[in-house]
Design a protein around this motif. Structure first.
Motif, mmCIF file in Angstrom:
data_model
loop_
_atom_site.group_PDB
_atom_site.id
_atom_site.type_symbol
_atom_site.label_atom_id
_atom_site.label_comp_id
_atom_site.label_asym_id
_atom_site.label_seq_id
_atom_site.Cartn_x
_atom_site.Cartn_y
_atom_site.Cartn_z
ATOM 1 N N VAL A 158 0.821 -1.143 0.174
ATOM 2 C CA VAL A 158 0.042 0.000 -0.003
ATOM 3 C C VAL A 158 0.787 1.269 0.047
ATOM 4 C CG1 VAL A 158 -1.626 1.335 1.349
ATOM 5 C CG2 VAL A 158 -1.804 -1.076 1.113
ATOM 6 N N ASN A 184 1.636 5.022 0.861
ATOM 7 C CA ASN A 184 1.343 5.719 2.483
ATOM 8 C C ASN A 184 2.525 6.984 2.132
ATOM 9 O OD1 ASN A 184 2.035 6.538 5.322
ATOM 10 N ND2 ASN A 184 -0.165 5.930 5.018
ATOM 11 N N TYR A 191 -3.107 9.082 -5.078
ATOM 12 C CA TYR A 191 -2.495 7.640 -5.323
ATOM 13 C C TYR A 191 -2.443 7.165 -3.905
ATOM 14 C CZ TYR A 191 -1.558 7.525 -10.226
ATOM 15 O OH TYR A 191 -1.858 7.604 -11.407
ATOM 16 N N GLU A 192 -2.325 8.012 -2.803
ATOM 17 C CA GLU A 192 -2.546 7.546 -1.345
ATOM 18 C C GLU A 192 -3.326 6.679 -1.036
ATOM 19 O OE1 GLU A 192 -0.946 8.399 2.602
ATOM 20 O OE2 GLU A 192 -0.267 8.674 0.543
ATOM 21 N N GLY A 193 -2.830 5.159 -0.461
ATOM 22 C CA GLY A 193 -3.795 4.099 -0.115
ATOM 23 C C GLY A 193 -3.833 3.292 -1.277
ATOM 24 N N LYS A 194 -3.446 3.410 -2.515
ATOM 25 C CA LYS A 194 -3.534 2.486 -3.737
ATOM 26 C C LYS A 194 -2.457 1.472 -3.560
ATOM 27 C CE LYS A 194 -5.938 5.434 -7.025
ATOM 28 N NZ LYS A 194 -5.896 6.109 -8.265
ATOM 29 N N ALA A 195 -2.452 0.702 -4.605
ATOM 30 C CA ALA A 195 -1.345 -0.418 -4.585
ATOM 31 C C ALA A 195 -0.141 0.141 -5.079
ATOM 32 C CB ALA A 195 -1.961 -1.555 -5.597
ATOM 33 N N GLN A 229 1.879 -0.940 -7.079
ATOM 34 C CA GLN A 229 2.141 -1.090 -8.344
ATOM 35 C C GLN A 229 1.704 0.219 -9.184
ATOM 36 O OE1 GLN A 229 0.989 -3.228 -6.324
ATOM 37 N NE2 GLN A 229 1.645 -5.465 -6.709
ATOM 38 N N SER A 230 0.785 0.815 -8.636
ATOM 39 C CA SER A 230 0.398 2.205 -9.662
ATOM 40 C C SER A 230 1.340 3.089 -9.448
ATOM 41 C CB SER A 230 -0.925 2.487 -8.884
ATOM 42 O OG SER A 230 -0.784 2.705 -7.514
ATOM 43 N N GLU A 242 2.386 4.199 -13.000
ATOM 44 C CA GLU A 242 1.745 5.375 -13.722
ATOM 45 C C GLU A 242 2.331 6.731 -13.366
ATOM 46 O OE1 GLU A 242 -2.347 5.163 -12.505
ATOM 47 O OE2 GLU A 242 -2.397 2.994 -12.756
ATOM 48 N N ASN A 248 0.805 16.541 -3.217
ATOM 49 C CA ASN A 248 0.934 15.899 -4.533
ATOM 50 C C ASN A 248 2.155 16.513 -5.105
ATOM 51 O OD1 ASN A 248 -0.616 18.285 -4.803
ATOM 52 N ND2 ASN A 248 -1.230 17.691 -6.630
#
Length: 311
Positions: free
Chosen positions: A107, A109, A190-194, A196-197, A200, A222
């Motif tokens: 995740v 963070n 993108y906070e909290g996303k996988a 792997q992202s 992007e 950001n």
């Protein structure tokens, strides 16, 4: 109507106080207070005071580290720090802290509000990675003639600094926590996303160092590559004016701080900083040839002599 009044004391004041009697009291003008951004204040403060904190270099010191470093004349070394620098007054080791608890869960963070939380500390694997990093620094003789350890105040980075200090016999007073310039790059929405992202975001970085991740309203910054570049440049300005002929170990909670810093120091195109990625627990001694062979630039086009403008 004007009325002049005096104090009730026997001695009259040197100037009378004039009171305007009026039944109409005009409203005071509305004042708008702009929000204060702590990071901007720190950056401005650092740029203002660092020239006055500089010690004088001693090129002939017997305590010079065994890895040779170049020392600038005093007048040149203490000017405005620019990337890429002609020379550095100190030698630097770049260390990425080991895996965090969040990273072990896959995740993202990066919210600075949570940077000192236990969840931002080292995972079990991260502790092992950091021990290996500390032993690697010992093998490289990083602290044989003393050293300064500059970690981000982020939990995992500071824990890594403590492990490095213990393994290398460094006094805890030589750990200097950094409160802002080494924060993990803020990745916005993108906070909290996988994890792997993140690819992007790096795809956007390749287009321009000025592209920011989408914003979010939870307090997570950001930041573009250029934003991080400003932070790490301010950090180097502080280190290059505060120390002379010393060894500094920079401990970052993430890879981006270090890749952008290394690209700036060597003069590489900041848009391709991710190609220099640091693995959790990775250690690099910085010099112009310190980029691992498998991460060397493909051509001279990669060079950037005026970062972050590498267009």
């Amino acid at each position: 109507m004007l009325a002049t009044t005096y104090s009730s004391n026997k001695t009259r004041p040197p100037y009378p106080t004039t009171v305007v009697a009026s039944t109409n009291h005009p409203q005071p003008p509305q004042t708008t207070i702009k929000p204060i951004h702590r990071r901007h204040i720190l950056a401005s403060l650092a740029a203002t005071i660092t020239p006055f904190l500089a010690p004088h270099p001693h090129p002939n010191s017997d305590q010079s580290p065994h890895i040779p470093i170049s020392v600038l004349p005093s007048a040149d070394a203490r000017g405005l720090f620019q990337m890429p620098p002609v020379r550095l007054t100190n030698r630097y080791f770049l260390v990425r802290a080991g895996e965090s608890e969040y990273e072990s869960l896959g995740v993202i963070n990066t919210n600075p509000v949570a940077k000192t939380s236990v969840d931002n500390g080292l995972s079990t694997i991260g502790k092992k990675q950091t021990v290996r990093a500390a032993l690697r620094l010992k093998e490289m003789g990083a602290c044989e003639n003393s050293c300064w350890i500059w970690p981000s105040i982020t939990q995992r980075a500071y824990q890594a600094a403590e492990i490095i200090a213990a393994a290398n016999g460094v006094n805890r007073s030589n750990i200097v926590p950094e409160y802002s310039f080494l924060d993990a790059r803020g990745l916005g929405a993108y906070e909290g996303k996988a994890l792997q992202s993140v690819s992007e975001i790096y795809a956007s970085d390749l287009v321009s160092p000025d592209i920011k991740p989408p914003p979010i309203n939870d307090g997570t910054p950001n930041e573009s590559v250029a934003d991080v570049f400003v932070r790490v440049t301010q950090l180097m300005s502080i280190l290059e004016t505060q120390y002379s002929e010393d060894t500094v170990i920079i401990v970052s909670p993430d890879s981006d701080n270090l890749t952008i810093l290394q690209a700036g120091l060597v003069g590489l195109d900041l848009r391709r900083h991710s190609e220099l990625a640091f693995e959790p627990g990775e250690v690099r001694f910085f010099d112009p040839t310190s980029i691992p062979t498998y991460k060397q630039p493909a051509s001279a086009i990669y060079k950037c002599l005026n970062p972050p403008s590498c267009k």
